[in-house]
Design a protein around this motif. Structure first.
Motif, PDB file in Angstrom:
ATOM      1  N   GLY A 103      26.581  -3.377   6.878  1.00 47.44           N
ATOM      2  CA  GLY A 103      25.393  -3.275   7.942  1.00 47.44           C
ATOM      3  C   GLY A 103      25.205  -2.077   8.617  1.00 47.44           C
ATOM      4  N   VAL A 104      24.489  -2.006   9.847  1.00 49.57           N
ATOM      5  CA  VAL A 104      24.562  -0.956  10.718  1.00 49.57           C
ATOM      6  C   VAL A 104      24.636  -1.672  12.290  1.00 49.57           C
ATOM      7  N   ILE A 105      25.204  -0.601  12.946  1.00 43.84           N
ATOM      8  CA  ILE A 105      25.466  -0.870  14.365  1.00 43.84           C
ATOM      9  C   ILE A 105      24.637   0.124  15.416  1.00 43.84           C
ATOM     10  N   HIS A 106      24.050  -0.569  16.175  1.00 43.22           N
ATOM     11  CA  HIS A 106      23.243   0.350  17.341  1.00 43.22           C
ATOM     12  C   HIS A 106      24.172  -0.191  18.594  1.00 43.22           C
ATOM     13  N   VAL A 107      24.248   1.109  19.467  1.00 38.59           N
ATOM     14  CA  VAL A 107      25.144   0.473  20.754  1.00 38.59           C
ATOM     15  C   VAL A 107      24.015   0.519  22.070  1.00 38.59           C
ATOM     16  N   ILE A 108      24.317  -0.621  22.920  1.00 36.94           N
ATOM     17  CA  ILE A 108      23.319  -0.692  24.067  1.00 36.94           C
ATOM     18  C   ILE A 108      24.221  -0.875  25.095  1.00 36.94           C
ATOM     19  N   ASP A 109      23.340  -0.808  26.184  1.00 41.70           N
ATOM     20  CA  ASP A 109      24.261  -0.642  27.651  1.00 41.70           C
ATOM     21  C   ASP A 109      24.308  -1.774  28.406  1.00 41.70           C
ATOM     22  N   GLY A 110      23.662  -2.813  27.731  1.00 39.92           N
ATOM     23  CA  GLY A 110      23.526  -4.229  28.647  1.00 39.92           C
ATOM     24  C   GLY A 110      23.378  -5.300  27.296  1.00 39.92           C
ATOM     25  N   ILE A 111      23.383  -6.444  28.063  1.00 45.12           N
ATOM     26  CA  ILE A 111      23.547  -7.660  27.232  1.00 45.12           C
ATOM     27  C   ILE A 111      22.156  -8.382  27.022  1.00 45.12           C
ATOM     28  N   LEU A 112      21.663  -8.608  25.762  1.00 45.59           N
ATOM     29  CA  LEU A 112      20.588  -9.361  25.518  1.00 45.59           C
ATOM     30  C   LEU A 112      20.662 -10.874  25.804  1.00 45.59           C
ATOM     31  N   LEU A 113      19.785 -11.370  26.453  1.00 41.96           N
ATOM     32  CA  LEU A 113      19.787 -12.796  26.797  1.00 41.96           C
ATOM     33  C   LEU A 113      18.560 -13.642  26.096  1.00 41.96           C
ATOM     34  N   PRO A 114      18.965 -14.643  25.398  1.00 43.12           N
ATOM     35  CA  PRO A 114      17.800 -15.240  24.589  1.00 43.12           C
ATOM     36  C   PRO A 114      17.013 -16.388  25.667  1.00 43.12           C
ATOM     37  N   ILE A 115      17.578 -16.606  26.766  1.00 42.16           N
ATOM     38  CA  ILE A 115      16.812 -17.450  27.605  1.00 42.16           C
ATOM     39  C   ILE A 115      16.587 -16.821  29.095  1.00 42.16           C
ATOM     40  N   ASP A 116      15.975 -17.258  29.828  1.00 38.34           N
ATOM     41  CA  ASP A 116      15.818 -16.940  31.436  1.00 38.34           C
ATOM     42  C   ASP A 116      16.917 -17.492  32.084  1.00 38.34           C
ATOM     43  N   THR A 117      18.055 -16.850  32.428  1.00 35.34           N
ATOM     44  CA  THR A 117      19.052 -17.452  33.170  1.00 35.34           C
ATOM     45  C   THR A 117      19.227 -17.386  34.708  1.00 35.34           C
ATOM     46  N   ALA A 118      18.136 -16.897  35.152  1.00 34.42           N
ATOM     47  CA  ALA A 118      17.917 -16.705  36.571  1.00 34.42           C
ATOM     48  C   ALA A 118      19.084 -16.078  37.114  1.00 34.42           C
ATOM     49  N   LEU A 119      19.552 -15.213  36.599  1.00 36.02           N
ATOM     50  CA  LEU A 119      20.698 -14.163  37.157  1.00 36.02           C
ATOM     51  C   LEU A 119      20.118 -13.412  38.211  1.00 36.02           C
ATOM     52  N   LEU A 162      15.152  -2.528  24.873  1.00 31.14           N
ATOM     53  CA  LEU A 162      14.891  -3.814  24.460  1.00 31.14           C
ATOM     54  C   LEU A 162      14.679  -4.748  25.604  1.00 31.14           C
ATOM     55  N   THR A 163      13.466  -5.545  25.367  1.00 30.17           N
ATOM     56  CA  THR A 163      13.083  -6.608  26.262  1.00 30.17           C
ATOM     57  C   THR A 163      13.500  -7.919  25.538  1.00 30.17           C
ATOM     58  N   ASP A 164      14.441  -8.403  26.285  1.00 35.86           N
ATOM     59  CA  ASP A 164      14.803  -9.956  25.906  1.00 35.86           C
ATOM     60  C   ASP A 164      14.167 -10.975  26.809  1.00 35.86           C
ATOM     61  N   LYS A 165      14.412 -12.153  26.716  1.00 34.31           N
ATOM     62  CA  LYS A 165      13.786 -13.229  27.407  1.00 34.31           C
ATOM     63  C   LYS A 165      14.124 -13.618  28.845  1.00 34.31           C
ATOM     64  N   ASP A 166      14.835 -12.756  29.531  1.00 32.74           N
ATOM     65  CA  ASP A 166      15.285 -12.744  30.838  1.00 32.74           C
ATOM     66  C   ASP A 166      14.533 -11.774  31.591  1.00 32.74           C
ATOM     67  N   PRO A 167      13.359 -12.091  32.442  1.00 32.08           N
ATOM     68  CA  PRO A 167      12.561 -10.925  32.949  1.00 32.08           C
ATOM     69  C   PRO A 167      13.400 -10.292  34.187  1.00 32.08           C
ATOM     70  N   ASP A 168      14.497 -10.975  34.755  1.00 35.94           N
ATOM     71  CA  ASP A 168      15.056 -10.574  36.090  1.00 35.94           C
ATOM     72  C   ASP A 168      16.055  -9.468  35.717  1.00 35.94           C
ATOM     73  N   VAL A 169      16.467  -9.395  34.300  1.00 39.01           N
ATOM     74  CA  VAL A 169      17.691  -8.467  34.028  1.00 39.01           C
ATOM     75  C   VAL A 169      16.907  -7.191  33.569  1.00 39.01           C
ATOM     76  N   ALA A 170      17.505  -6.020  33.791  1.00 39.76           N
ATOM     77  CA  ALA A 170      16.934  -4.871  33.206  1.00 39.76           C
ATOM     78  C   ALA A 170      17.095  -4.671  31.799  1.00 39.76           C
ATOM     79  N   ASP A 171      16.084  -4.368  31.037  1.00 40.17           N
ATOM     80  CA  ASP A 171      16.289  -3.926  29.869  1.00 40.17           C
ATOM     81  C   ASP A 171      17.256  -3.259  29.253  1.00 40.17           C
ATOM     82  N   PRO A 172      18.172  -3.465  28.343  1.00 36.76           N
ATOM     83  CA  PRO A 172      19.214  -2.654  27.958  1.00 36.76           C
ATOM     84  C   PRO A 172      18.488  -1.429  26.943  1.00 36.76           C
TER      85      PRO A 172
END
Length: 467
Positions: free
Chosen positions: A451-467, A429-439
């Motif tokens: 509903g339904v749940i899918h498990v991911i190994d990272g956090i999705l970020l809706p903005i570029d946090t400059a982490l 999954l590619t989020d809005k923070d290009p500097d963080v690895a895609d989960p």
């Protein structure tokens, strides 16, 4: 009737060839008998090789029919077994479950008596070794003998421990006869579906599924499908445990593969089973139920419905998204939802939702990168509403299963933004923070009541946090 009528026709219309060998007295006034046992005689007859093979799957029966005693055995020919296999849709006697083989064999044995053809009268009945309720009925006409409609083609083959009559059809017990041409048949006569058959019997659903007046659709899981759903044994499970699972595989009407709703260009559609709703995806990749159970064989047509085979057992949901997350050990996700005040929002009866759920390790990696201790520190560091925005960025409206995902899909989230789904050897999954690895999606299609749940190994970020 379908296949079974054709079998009965073959049984009843063939010419009855009976070799009557009257048993003469020997010098001592006793009967002449063969020195070979029933088993040895069968082993020496090439036309009884399938019967012999089936007997050898039951060593105790081989021993029984080799010992001293008085038995009458009706021995079906290879052609008779081939006809039965055709009726029940199997290609080899090896496919038939051992328990069913045993029942069929015992239905050909009379214990404690040598019944010669000359002793048989029209309408005579006899109880078989299978049970007191399993009866053979004899007919005599035109110099020939029948048993349950099968023709005796060779009579009075003496053995040291009884007498053999060779017949041109398998004497199928009443239970098995009631199953032939019903939606239970494909599973009952195939050892690869033994868990399903045992479950149906334990749950007391056999009568419902063999009802000749019914019109049903069964999505049948084989033994491997049960294993894929982590069900490898029914030990300790009761009818109350099994009935909700089994009825979840059954529709109350007949639906052929061509009539399953298409979901091309969309997401899974709701289908109502006898055990509640499941969710069907029917697109270019195949037909899937609840995302991870694929239909692998279709349109096994029976008199009271149709059977489709699936590769993973369906298990109805028993908890909502929050309950599933807590039970699965997603404690950091639960803590974050609680801190953001979102627990009630994603709990029943709200939804349905699709949640891409980060693992505890994913949350801890985020907290470490931000230099904070936990979710309570997110908003003070990044601004009010940040934690809620991050969490709702992981949630989609509606049920989106893995079978609905396509490369490049950009679903809208409850936060208002979107992310990109990349489908390849893995799903990322590619989020809005290009500097963080895609989960990476590490587990999919955990069904909940809302509903339904899918498990991911990272956090999705809706903005570029400059982490």
């Amino acid at each position: 009737m379908k296949k079974f009528k054709s079998l009965l026709s073959m049984m009843l219309m063939g010419t009855m060839i009976v070799v009557l060998s009257a048993c003469g007295d020997d010098d001592d006034g006793g009967m002449n008998v063969n020195d070979d046992s029933i088993v040895e005689i069968a082993q020496g007859n090439a036309d009884l090789s399938i019967l012999v093979d089936l007997l050898e799957r039951n060593p105790d029966l081989v021993q029984l029919l080799s010992n001293d005693g008085d038995f009458t055995v009706f021995a079906p020919t290879n052609a008779a077994f081939a006809s039965l296999l055709g009726v029940v849709g199997q290609t080899s006697a090896d496919d038939i479950p051992d328990a069913v083989v045993r029942r069929i064999l015992l239905n050909h044995v009379l214990s404690g008596a040598r019944v010669a053809s000359g002793d048989i009268t029209n309408g005579l009945t006899a109880t078989t070794a299978l049970s007191a309720n399993d009866i053979l009925t004899f007919g005599v006409a035109g110099g020939g003998v029948t048993v349950n409609g099968a023709n005796v083609t060779t009579a009075d083959v003496d053995a040291s421990n009884g007498i053999i009559h060779i017949v041109d059809a398998v004497l199928v017990p009443e239970l098995e006869l009631s199953i032939v041409n019903t939606v239970v048949e494909p599973a009952y006569f195939n050892k690869n579906f033994s868990i399903l058959t045992e479950a149906v019997v334990t749950a007391g659903l056999l009568e419902t599924l063999i009802d000749p007046e019914a019109e049903l659709t069964v999505f049948a899981p084989d033994n491997d499908a049960f294993a894929a759903a982590n069900i490898t044994s029914l030990e300790g499970l009761t009818a109350d445990d099994l009935t909700p699972i089994l009825t979840y595989h059954v529709l109350g009407s007949e639906v052929k593969a061509a009539d399953l709703p298409s979901t091309a260009g969309g997401f899974a559609t709701t289908v109502s089973s006898l055990g509640g709703d499941f969710y069907l995806t029917n697109n270019a990749n195949g037909v899937f139920i609840n995302g991870n159970s694929q239909v692998v064989a279709t349109d096994i047509d029976q008199d009271n419905g149709v059977v489709h085979v699936i590769n993973r057992t369906l298990v109805p949901a028993s908890a909502d998204i929050v309950g599933v997350a807590v039970a699965a050990g997603f404690s950091d996700l639960a803590a974050a939802l609680t801190e953001a005040g979102l627990v009630d929002a994603v709990a029943s009866p709200n939804g349905p939702f699709t949640v891409f759920a980060p693992t505890n390790d994913a949350f801890q990696a985020l907290y470490t990168a931000l230099g904070v201790d936990g979710p309570e520190d997110i908003d003070p560091l990044l601004g009010d509403g940040t934690l809620s925005a991050v969490l709702t960025y992981h949630v989609l409206q509606g049920r989106v299963f893995s079978s609905d995902l396509s490369d490049g899909l950009m679903p809208s989230t409850l936060q208002g933004g979107d992310f990109t789904i990349n489908v390849g050897a893995t799903v990322t999954l590619t989020d809005k923070d290009p500097d963080v690895a895609d989960p990476t999606v590490t587990s999919t299609d955990v069904l909940s009541t809302n509903g339904v749940i899918h498990v991911i190994d990272g956090i999705l970020l809706p903005i570029d946090t400059a982490l």
